[in-house]
Design a protein around this motif. Structure first.
Motif, PDB file in Angstrom:
ATOM      1  N   GLY A  13       0.797  -1.213   0.000  1.00 26.59           N
ATOM      2  CA  GLY A  13       0.000   0.000   0.000  1.00 26.59           C
ATOM      3  C   GLY A  13       0.836   1.272   0.000  1.00 26.59           C
ATOM      4  O   GLY A  13       0.305   2.353   0.215  1.00 26.59           O
ATOM      5  N   ARG A  14       2.118   1.156  -0.206  1.00 23.86           N
ATOM      6  CA  ARG A  14       2.964   2.345  -0.249  1.00 23.86           C
ATOM      7  C   ARG A  14       3.037   2.857  -1.689  1.00 23.86           C
ATOM      8  O   ARG A  14       2.786   2.141  -2.643  1.00 23.86           O
ATOM      9  N   SER A  15       3.440   4.109  -1.801  1.00 21.57           N
ATOM     10  CA  SER A  15       3.594   4.711  -3.122  1.00 21.57           C
ATOM     11  C   SER A  15       4.936   4.294  -3.674  1.00 21.57           C
ATOM     12  O   SER A  15       5.978   4.516  -3.061  1.00 21.57           O
ATOM     13  N   TYR A  16       4.917   3.708  -4.831  1.00 25.58           N
ATOM     14  CA  TYR A  16       6.177   3.251  -5.415  1.00 25.58           C
ATOM     15  C   TYR A  16       6.809   4.331  -6.282  1.00 25.58           C
ATOM     16  O   TYR A  16       7.986   4.329  -6.536  1.00 25.58           O
ATOM     17  N   ARG A  17       6.029   5.298  -6.758  1.00 30.43           N
ATOM     18  CA  ARG A  17       6.578   6.344  -7.616  1.00 30.43           C
ATOM     19  C   ARG A  17       7.379   7.359  -6.811  1.00 30.43           C
ATOM     20  O   ARG A  17       8.410   7.824  -7.243  1.00 30.43           O
ATOM     21  N   GLY A  18       6.892   7.705  -5.671  1.00 27.24           N
ATOM     22  CA  GLY A  18       7.581   8.694  -4.853  1.00 27.24           C
ATOM     23  C   GLY A  18       8.967   8.225  -4.458  1.00 27.24           C
ATOM     24  O   GLY A  18       9.908   8.990  -4.391  1.00 27.24           O
ATOM     25  N   LYS A  19       9.100   6.929  -4.195  1.00 25.20           N
ATOM     26  CA  LYS A  19      10.388   6.377  -3.773  1.00 25.20           C
ATOM     27  C   LYS A  19      11.410   6.487  -4.907  1.00 25.20           C
ATOM     28  O   LYS A  19      12.558   6.875  -4.690  1.00 25.20           O
ATOM     29  N   SER A  20      10.984   6.162  -6.118  1.00 26.81           N
ATOM     30  CA  SER A  20      11.929   6.215  -7.232  1.00 26.81           C
ATOM     31  C   SER A  20      12.293   7.658  -7.563  1.00 26.81           C
ATOM     32  O   SER A  20      13.426   7.951  -7.902  1.00 26.81           O
ATOM     33  N   LYS A  21      11.337   8.586  -7.404  1.00 28.95           N
ATOM     34  CA  LYS A  21      11.640   9.985  -7.696  1.00 28.95           C
ATOM     35  C   LYS A  21      12.588  10.560  -6.665  1.00 28.95           C
ATOM     36  O   LYS A  21      13.490  11.318  -7.000  1.00 28.95           O
ATOM     37  N   THR A  22      12.399  10.199  -5.414  1.00 27.36           N
ATOM     38  CA  THR A  22      13.296  10.742  -4.393  1.00 27.36           C
ATOM     39  C   THR A  22      14.700  10.188  -4.568  1.00 27.36           C
ATOM     40  O   THR A  22      15.667  10.894  -4.338  1.00 27.36           O
ATOM     41  N   ALA A  23      14.812   8.945  -5.005  1.00 26.26           N
ATOM     42  CA  ALA A  23      16.132   8.380  -5.243  1.00 26.26           C
ATOM     43  C   ALA A  23      16.818   9.122  -6.391  1.00 26.26           C
ATOM     44  O   ALA A  23      18.009   9.431  -6.318  1.00 26.26           O
ATOM     45  N   GLN A  24      16.058   9.462  -7.415  1.00 25.17           N
ATOM     46  CA  GLN A  24      16.633  10.194  -8.529  1.00 25.17           C
ATOM     47  C   GLN A  24      17.006  11.607  -8.101  1.00 25.17           C
ATOM     48  O   GLN A  24      18.048  12.126  -8.487  1.00 25.17           O
ATOM     49  N   ASN A  25      16.164  12.244  -7.293  1.00 28.10           N
ATOM     50  CA  ASN A  25      16.461  13.602  -6.854  1.00 28.10           C
ATOM     51  C   ASN A  25      17.711  13.646  -5.997  1.00 28.10           C
ATOM     52  O   ASN A  25      18.498  14.579  -6.092  1.00 28.10           O
ATOM     53  N   THR A  26      17.904  12.635  -5.124  1.00 26.97           N
ATOM     54  CA  THR A  26      19.099  12.626  -4.294  1.00 26.97           C
ATOM     55  C   THR A  26      20.338  12.421  -5.152  1.00 26.97           C
ATOM     56  O   THR A  26      21.381  13.010  -4.888  1.00 26.97           O
ATOM     57  N   GLU A  27      20.220  11.598  -6.208  1.00 29.59           N
ATOM     58  CA  GLU A  27      21.354  11.418  -7.109  1.00 29.59           C
ATOM     59  C   GLU A  27      21.677  12.711  -7.835  1.00 29.59           C
ATOM     60  O   GLU A  27      22.830  13.102  -7.957  1.00 29.59           O
ATOM     61  N   GLU A  28      20.636  13.418  -8.288  1.00 30.11           N
ATOM     62  CA  GLU A  28      20.859  14.676  -8.992  1.00 30.11           C
ATOM     63  C   GLU A  28      21.455  15.715  -8.050  1.00 30.11           C
ATOM     64  O   GLU A  28      22.332  16.478  -8.429  1.00 30.11           O
TER      65      GLU A  28
END
Length: 179
Positions: free
Chosen positions: A117-132
Motif C-alpha cells: 500500500g505504499r507509493s512506489y513512484r515517490g520512492k523512485s523519484k526521491t532516489a533520482q532527486n538525491t542522485e541529482e
C-alpha cells in the motif's frame, strides 16, 4: 563555267548523291552521331588495352610462397577482426542482461510496495532527486515572486483589453495595385 556552280559542284553535288539537303536537314544529328561513335571507339580501345595488360599480369609467374603468405595474413586479419567483434558482442550481451536484471528488480520492488500500500513512484523519484542533488554542485536559489503579465480575467478571444494594436484580417481579392 560559272564559278558559283563550280563551287557548288565541288562541295555538295557528287553526281547522283546530293549532300546539301541531307546536311541541311540532319546536320546536327550527323555531328552528334559522329562524336558518339568516336567516343565509343576510344573507350573500347582503352578497355582492350587495359584487359590485355591485366591478363598478362595475371598470367605472369608468381612466387607461390608469396601467395601463401598473403593468404595467411589475410586470414589472420579476418580472424582478429572476428574476435574483436565477438568480444564486443559478448560485452553488449552482458550489459543488456544487467539492464534487464535492474528492470526486473525495479518491477519487483514496485509490486512489493503496491502490495503493502505504499507509493512506489515517490520512492523512485526521491532516489533520482538525491542522485541529482549529489551530482550537481550549484546552489539552487529560491524563485522570487513575479507579477503576472496579464490580469487573470484576460481572454484573447473576447477582443477586450487588447490595447492599441488589434489584429484585423486582410482584404479579400486581388491586391490593389498597378493599373
Amino acid at each position: 563555267m560559272n564559278t558559283q556552280h563550280f563551287t557548288t559542284l565541288l562541295l555538295w553535288d557528287f553526281g547522283w548523291l546530293k549532300f546539301g539537303p541531307l546536311v541541311a536537314e540532319y546536320g546536327w544529328y550527323l555531328l552528334f552521331m559522329c562524336v558518339g561513335v568516336y567516343l565509343v571507339v576510344q573507350h573500347l580501345s582503352k578497355r582492350r588495352v587495359s584487359q590485355g595488360q591485366s591478363s598478362s599480369a595475371s598470367g605472369a609467374v608468381q612466387d607461390p610462397n608469396a601467395v601463401v603468405r598473403r593468404q595467411e595474413a589475410l586470414e589472420a586479419s579476418r580472424r582478429r577482426m572476428q574476435e574483436e567483434l565477438d568480444a564486443k558482442a559478448a560485452l553488449f550481451r552482458l550489459k543488456q542482461q544487467q539492464l534487464e536484471e535492474e528492470k526486473r528488480q525495479q518491477k519487483i520492488e514496485m509490486y512489493d510496495s503496491m502490495k503493502e500500500g505504499r507509493s512506489y513512484r515517490g520512492k523512485s523519484k526521491t532516489a533520482q532527486n538525491t542522485e541529482e542533488a549529489s551530482t550537481s554542485t550549484t546552489v539552487l536559489k529560491p524563485k522570487t515572486d513575479k507579477k503576472p503579465l496579464r490580469s487573470s480575467g484576460f481572454n484573447p478571444l473576447s477582443g477586450e483589453g487588447g490595447g492599441s494594436c488589434a489584429w484585423r484580417p486582410g482584404r479579400r481579392g486581388p491586391s490593389a495595385g498597378g493599373g
